[in-house]
Write an enzyme that holds these catalytic residues in place. Structure first.
Site, short mmCIF file in Angstrom:
data_model
loop_
_atom_site.label_atom_id
_atom_site.label_comp_id
_atom_site.label_asym_id
_atom_site.label_seq_id
_atom_site.Cartn_x
_atom_site.Cartn_y
_atom_site.Cartn_z
N ARG A 53 -5.08 87.35 -36.79
CA ARG A 53 -5.08 86.53 -35.82
C ARG A 53 -4.32 87.56 -34.66
NH1 ARG A 53 -3.36 81.27 -37.43
NH2 ARG A 53 -4.52 80.55 -38.42
N HIS A 83 1.20 79.38 -31.75
CA HIS A 83 0.65 78.46 -32.76
C HIS A 83 1.57 78.18 -33.31
CE1 HIS A 83 -2.73 77.03 -35.62
NE2 HIS A 83 -1.95 77.47 -36.42
N HIS A 87 -2.86 81.35 -31.47
CA HIS A 87 -4.06 81.45 -32.64
C HIS A 87 -5.48 81.41 -31.28
CE1 HIS A 87 -7.14 79.40 -35.35
NE2 HIS A 87 -6.44 79.11 -35.47
N GLU A 99 -9.82 82.40 -44.24
CA GLU A 99 -9.53 82.79 -42.87
C GLU A 99 -9.15 84.27 -42.49
OE1 GLU A 99 -6.21 80.05 -42.00
OE2 GLU A 99 -7.57 77.95 -43.12
N ASP A 119 13.83 71.91 -32.09
CA ASP A 119 14.73 71.65 -32.44
C ASP A 119 16.02 72.38 -33.43
OD1 ASP A 119 13.86 69.25 -30.45
OD2 ASP A 119 12.90 68.50 -32.14
N SER A 144 1.55 79.11 -44.04
CA SER A 144 2.02 78.24 -43.54
C SER A 144 2.41 77.36 -44.15
CB SER A 144 2.11 77.98 -42.32
OG SER A 144 0.50 77.47 -42.24
N LEU A 145 1.42 76.62 -45.07
CA LEU A 145 1.83 75.17 -46.04
C LEU A 145 2.27 76.17 -47.49
CD1 LEU A 145 -1.21 73.04 -44.68
CD2 LEU A 145 1.10 72.68 -43.83
N GLY A 194 7.63 66.45 -42.35
CA GLY A 194 6.20 66.72 -42.12
C GLY A 194 6.12 67.59 -43.62
N LYS A 206 12.29 62.36 -34.63
CA LYS A 206 12.05 61.54 -33.81
C LYS A 206 11.10 60.61 -33.00
CE LYS A 206 10.54 65.82 -31.16
NZ LYS A 206 11.21 67.24 -30.95
N GLU A 210 8.21 75.51 -41.47
CA GLU A 210 8.37 76.17 -39.99
C GLU A 210 9.45 76.76 -39.51
OE1 GLU A 210 4.98 75.54 -37.83
OE2 GLU A 210 5.59 76.63 -36.22
N ARG A 218 1.59 86.42 -38.88
CA ARG A 218 1.75 85.29 -40.36
C ARG A 218 -0.10 85.51 -40.66
NH1 ARG A 218 -0.12 80.09 -40.55
NH2 ARG A 218 -0.27 79.85 -38.60
N GLY A 220 -6.92 74.33 -41.60
CA GLY A 220 -6.80 75.19 -42.67
C GLY A 220 -6.88 75.43 -44.01
N TRP A 249 -1.57 67.90 -38.23
CA TRP A 249 -2.53 68.87 -37.36
C TRP A 249 -2.75 70.07 -38.07
CZ3 TRP A 249 -2.04 68.49 -31.31
CH2 TRP A 249 -1.23 67.40 -30.97
C1 SIN Z 1 -6.03 76.95 -38.93
O1 SIN Z 1 -7.36 76.35 -39.21
O2 SIN Z 1 -7.07 77.87 -37.95
C2 SIN Z 1 -5.03 77.11 -39.04
C3 SIN Z 1 -4.76 77.37 -40.08
C4 SIN Z 1 -3.32 78.32 -39.65
O3 SIN Z 1 -2.63 78.42 -39.07
O4 SIN Z 1 -2.36 79.20 -41.39
#
Ligand code: SIN
Length: 538
Positions: free
Chosen positions: A289, A350, A243, A122, A222, A390-391, A18, A39, A374, A385, A52, A49
């Protein structure tokens, strides 16, 4: 399965492909050989995936201290303030580097090459600060980094290679280290040893521990399981983020409906049309959230409905299609037109806010082993969070790890024992594996979900102990497969989540228990566990 154990060597062994793993690999590749193991396929990761984006301060009305404050508020008293300061300060520079050096095409306010980034909003953010590519940010980041990694002569990416266990050593004086991993080459059905002075866990999260999740099938915890097995500390696993809005549809239960939709004005509604979050939180549908997910959970229990609805119908249809083309296309394929009808949504597991304990450069307590993304618990997220942090954490830890890693690796032992499969035979009982998978995920969802209680946690604890015994027996008797390795890992991670949750006798952030609904000062600390000392707080 073949019985010899081929040994491969490299300078940097990266587990996971990732954002965190690839960014680290690219940043160190000019200094030595890098092997990236994944893997499944190279693009199969939670990053891909992510819809955001990456939160970072660019807007004129924003500041590092506002980003810091928003993160701390959502983190409910458990963030490590130094780590948060470090991450928000590095964010803008790293986002620019992703764009300028690696060619990630973030949306901009005009077609000019250096135009300012277009910023989304967000939950929990008091300002617009989410840098994104339409509603497919993760896929775009993966595209760019995979292309760059493939072009680098020092990086080898091996798909369908799953780590069985990390290789570690301990001396009588207690010093220890990690020097690589035993790995199953799934396609060739061959166990190999990969030896390196530095091993980097970038294995992502553990959403698949739960029956309903927004995560891809690879997210089976893992890295946490492997690190725990060699004695690394793990922490705060009770803080699993749900989420609030995943699509509720028989054909697509894990499809995420990004929080960015609420950032642009989407409203959560109950059956009949009343606003779900009215009078519940000053930020309404855009509240943090944990709060929104709990409100939805309570509403579903109260009303007996199977979902609530996200309403976008009052917004400009053209804008919706341009800003959210991926979600629009997916919904259209399921005959849902979000411009005209509300989207049925439910919460799902999530993001894992806890993980392997690291410092702000991704160093675990075990020399030679780093953890980034993560899988790591750096202190950035605390008890919950902030969206799109996260990114940010993935790239901050990856870049920091690349800076310090050459002083952190230990010279590995030169040899490794061949993999010993003992008397293991091929299994003719695959049903036992699939049944246990379902049971673990079901009990985690039912007893260790959004709302917990001491009784539910105790029930989960007893059941998962029995399942783990069965799985371990199966693991030793039969030849290993990816399914068995993942089952071994999700059951261990499930056990660790339950143990962390049982110890937190209060409600805070993502951990909510009916038996202790208040937040208590006494518990304003991390839950830490390792295999040798058991659970403790610090
Ligand atoms: C989302 O697009 O709602 C997810 C973004 C995130 O989990 O930070």
């Amino acid at each position: 399965m073949k019985t010899n154990t081929p040994v491969h060597r490299c300078q940097y062994l990266v587990l996971g492909s990732g954002l965190a793993g690839l960014y680290f690999a690219l940043e160190v590749a000019d200094r030595g050989t890098v092997t990236v193991l994944t893997k499944h396929r190279r693009e199969s990761s939670n990053t891909r995936w992510a819809q955001g984006g990456i939160s970072a301060v660019f807007a004129d009305d924003d500041s590092l201290s506002k980003h810091l404050d928003d993160t701390l508020v959502v983190g409910a008293g458990l963030c490590d303030r130094d780590m948060v300061e470090h991450a928000v300060a590095r964010g803008p520079g790293l986002v620019r580097r992703l764009a300028d050096r690696y060619g990630v095409r973030f949306d901009r306010t005009s077609d000019a090459k250096d135009a300012p980034f277009e910023l989304g909003r967000e939950g929990g953010h008091t300002r617009r600060r989410v840098v994104h590519y339409r509603d497919m940010t993760g896929a775009e980041v993966e595209r760019a980094l995979i292309e760059a990694a493939q072009a680098h002569p020092n990086i080898t990416m091996l798909e369908h290679h799953m780590v069985i266990d990390l290789l570690s050593w301990t001396k009588v004086d207690g010093t220890r280290g990690c020097f690589g991993a035993y790995v199953l080459d799934i396609e060739r059905d061959q166990v190999e040893a990969h030896i390196a002075p530095l091993t980097v866990l970038a294995t992502g999260g553990a959403g698949r521990v739960y029956r309903y999740t927004s995560n891809p099938p690879v997210a089976t915890g893992d890295g946490v399981a492997m690190a725990y097995r060699i004695g690394a500390s793990v922490s705060n696993l009770e803080f699993m983020q749900f989420h609030p809005t995943c699509l509720h549809h028989p054909g697509a239960n894990t499809f995420l409906i990004s929080e960015a939709l609420r950032g642009e004005g989407g409203i959560l509604r109950k059956k009949g049309g009343a606003e779900l979050m009215k009078d519940r939180h000053p930020m309404g549908s855009l509240a943090p959230r944990d709060i929104v997910a709990r409100e939805i959970d309570a509403e579903l229990k109260r009303s007996g409905e199977r979902c609530v609805w996200l309403d976008m119908t009052h917004l400009d249809g053209e804008f919706i299609v341009r800003r959210f083309p991926g979600i629009h296309a997916r919904l259209t394929s399921l005959s849902i037109d979000m411009r005209r009808e509300p989207i049925p949504v439910v919460p799902a597991a999530h993001y894992m806010c806890g993980g392997v304990v690291v410092d702000r450069y991704g160093r675990t307590e075990i020399p030679g082993l780093m953890a980034i993304g993560e899988v790591a618990m750096s202190g950035l997220h605390g008890a919950c969070r902030l969206a799109s942090n996260s990114l940010l954490e993935a790239v901050v830890l990856a870049s920091g790890a690349a800076e310090v890693c050459d002083d952190f690796g230990r010279g590995p032992p030169d040899t490794v024992s061949p993999w010993n499969e003992g008397n293991a035979v091929d299994s003719d009982e695959a049903v036992m594996v699939s049944a246990n998978w379902e049971e673990v995920r079901g009990l985690m969802w039912n007893f260790v979900g959004i709302v917990r209680s001491s009784k539910r946690l105790e029930r989960a604890r007893r059941r998962i102990e029995l399942i783990r015994e069965e799985i371990l027996e199966y693991y030793w008797r039969f030849r290993i497969t990816r399914d068995v390795l993942e089952l071994r890992n999700i059951s261990l991670v499930g056990h660790l989540i339950i143990e962390c949750a049982r110890r937190r006798r209060e409600s805070r952030g993502l951990h909510y228990t009916l038996d202790h609904e208040a937040t208590r000062e006494h518990f304003a600390k991390n839950t830490v566990m390792d295999k040798y000392s058991g659970p403790r707080s610090r």
